[in-house]
Motif scaffolding. Sequence first.
Motif, PDB file in Angstrom:
ATOM      1  N   SER A   1     -11.243   3.304  -1.552  1.00 59.54           N
ATOM      2  CA  SER A   1     -10.207   2.933  -2.527  1.00 59.54           C
ATOM      3  C   SER A   1      -9.138   2.052  -1.873  1.00 59.54           C
ATOM      4  O   SER A   1      -8.660   1.094  -2.479  1.00 59.54           O
ATOM      5  CB  SER A   1      -9.569   4.172  -3.152  1.00 59.54           C
ATOM      6  OG  SER A   1      -8.999   4.998  -2.153  1.00 59.54           O
ATOM      7  N   ARG A   2      -8.790   2.339  -0.630  1.00 64.14           N
ATOM      8  CA  ARG A   2      -7.802   1.532   0.081  1.00 64.14           C
ATOM      9  C   ARG A   2      -8.390   0.140   0.381  1.00 64.14           C
ATOM     10  O   ARG A   2      -7.695  -0.857   0.291  1.00 64.14           O
ATOM     11  CB  ARG A   2      -7.387   2.212   1.383  1.00 64.14           C
ATOM     12  CG  ARG A   2      -6.403   1.432   2.206  1.00 64.14           C
ATOM     13  CD  ARG A   2      -4.988   1.496   1.698  1.00 64.14           C
ATOM     14  NE  ARG A   2      -4.459   2.822   1.905  1.00 64.14           N
ATOM     15  CZ  ARG A   2      -3.467   3.348   1.197  1.00 64.14           C
ATOM     16  NH1 ARG A   2      -2.888   2.653   0.247  1.00 64.14           N
ATOM     17  NH2 ARG A   2      -3.036   4.557   1.427  1.00 64.14           N
TER      18      ARG A   2
ATOM     19  N   ILE B   1     -10.471   2.831   7.037  1.00 70.14           N
ATOM     20  CA  ILE B   1      -9.961   2.470   5.715  1.00 70.14           C
ATOM     21  C   ILE B   1     -10.879   3.070   4.663  1.00 70.14           C
ATOM     22  O   ILE B   1     -12.081   2.807   4.669  1.00 70.14           O
ATOM     23  CB  ILE B   1      -9.878   0.934   5.548  1.00 70.14           C
ATOM     24  CG1 ILE B   1      -9.004   0.320   6.646  1.00 70.14           C
ATOM     25  CG2 ILE B   1      -9.346   0.578   4.167  1.00 70.14           C
ATOM     26  CD1 ILE B   1      -8.994  -1.205   6.655  1.00 70.14           C
ATOM     27  N   SER B   2     -10.324   3.872   3.767  1.00 79.02           N
ATOM     28  CA  SER B   2     -11.127   4.486   2.707  1.00 79.02           C
ATOM     29  C   SER B   2     -11.591   3.421   1.715  1.00 79.02           C
ATOM     30  O   SER B   2     -11.051   2.314   1.664  1.00 79.02           O
ATOM     31  CB  SER B   2     -10.305   5.542   1.966  1.00 79.02           C
ATOM     32  OG  SER B   2      -9.292   4.917   1.194  1.00 79.02           O
TER      33      SER B   2
ATOM     34  N   PHE C   1       0.807  -1.223   0.000  1.00 79.42           N
ATOM     35  CA  PHE C   1       0.000   0.000   0.000  1.00 79.42           C
ATOM     36  C   PHE C   1       0.840   1.274   0.000  1.00 79.42           C
ATOM     37  O   PHE C   1       0.298   2.363  -0.088  1.00 79.42           O
ATOM     38  CB  PHE C   1      -0.881   0.059   1.251  1.00 79.42           C
ATOM     39  CG  PHE C   1      -1.879  -1.053   1.372  1.00 79.42           C
ATOM     40  CD1 PHE C   1      -2.354  -1.738   0.265  1.00 79.42           C
ATOM     41  CD2 PHE C   1      -2.357  -1.404   2.607  1.00 79.42           C
ATOM     42  CE1 PHE C   1      -3.280  -2.750   0.393  1.00 79.42           C
ATOM     43  CE2 PHE C   1      -3.288  -2.424   2.748  1.00 79.42           C
ATOM     44  CZ  PHE C   1      -3.749  -3.089   1.635  1.00 79.42           C
TER      45      PHE C   1
ATOM     46  N   TYR D   1      -4.996   0.517  10.990  1.00 79.26           N
ATOM     47  CA  TYR D   1      -6.127  -0.003  10.213  1.00 79.26           C
ATOM     48  C   TYR D   1      -6.696  -1.244  10.884  1.00 79.26           C
ATOM     49  O   TYR D   1      -7.908  -1.403  11.020  1.00 79.26           O
ATOM     50  CB  TYR D   1      -5.701  -0.375   8.796  1.00 79.26           C
ATOM     51  CG  TYR D   1      -5.538   0.765   7.825  1.00 79.26           C
ATOM     52  CD1 TYR D   1      -6.292   1.932   7.918  1.00 79.26           C
ATOM     53  CD2 TYR D   1      -4.631   0.672   6.783  1.00 79.26           C
ATOM     54  CE1 TYR D   1      -6.139   2.965   7.017  1.00 79.26           C
ATOM     55  CE2 TYR D   1      -4.480   1.699   5.861  1.00 79.26           C
ATOM     56  CZ  TYR D   1      -5.231   2.842   5.983  1.00 79.26           C
ATOM     57  OH  TYR D   1      -5.084   3.858   5.078  1.00 79.26           O
TER      58      TYR D   1
ATOM     59  N   GLN E   1      -8.104  -1.857  -2.723  1.00 88.62           N
ATOM     60  CA  GLN E   1      -6.700  -2.256  -2.874  1.00 88.62           C
ATOM     61  C   GLN E   1      -6.366  -3.391  -1.899  1.00 88.62           C
ATOM     62  O   GLN E   1      -5.682  -4.350  -2.267  1.00 88.62           O
ATOM     63  CB  GLN E   1      -5.806  -1.038  -2.614  1.00 88.62           C
ATOM     64  CG  GLN E   1      -4.339  -1.271  -2.829  1.00 88.62           C
ATOM     65  CD  GLN E   1      -3.510  -0.022  -2.515  1.00 88.62           C
ATOM     66  OE1 GLN E   1      -3.956   0.876  -1.816  1.00 88.62           O
ATOM     67  NE2 GLN E   1      -2.295   0.013  -3.034  1.00 88.62           N
ATOM     68  N   CYS E   2      -6.881  -3.290  -0.694  1.00 93.57           N
ATOM     69  CA  CYS E   2      -6.658  -4.315   0.333  1.00 93.57           C
ATOM     70  C   CYS E   2      -7.284  -5.635  -0.114  1.00 93.57           C
ATOM     71  O   CYS E   2      -6.664  -6.695   0.014  1.00 93.57           O
ATOM     72  CB  CYS E   2      -7.270  -3.837   1.640  1.00 93.57           C
ATOM     73  SG  CYS E   2      -6.754  -4.750   3.074  1.00 93.57           S
TER      74      CYS E   2
END
Length: 134
Positions: free
Chosen positions: A56-57, A53-54, A36, A46, A60-61
Amino acid sequence: MREKSVINPIDIHVGNRVRMRRIMLGMSQTKLGDAFGLTFQQVQKYEKGTNRISASRLQQCANTLQVPVAFFFEGAPSVPGVPQAKGTAPLPACVSDFLATSDGLALTKAFMQIKNAKLRRRIVDLVEEIAGDG
């Protein structure tokens, strides 16, 4: 003076699910952070739910941890005033907390590899006896 904010139970749940999946994959917080562009301390925040956590994140996660985004919300606590979706029941907190630990995950994985149902039942009986529930 600023009031200390209360951590949202959903953020805690999502963080626990991130931690559980990371452990399942044998991935360190550092390795996940590297994916990340974050430090392991940020990953810790997190996972504890202290940092939200947004979207978009979270996507990605999900990609990094090889699960759908919905995985992070499975068994999430219900929000007061919002009806719970039919067919979903949250996991008890003790189960989520247990599965979010490396010992809990290792024990669960090993237990599920035991093919003999009678032996699994005997193990449960033994653990209940040791815990004083038997």
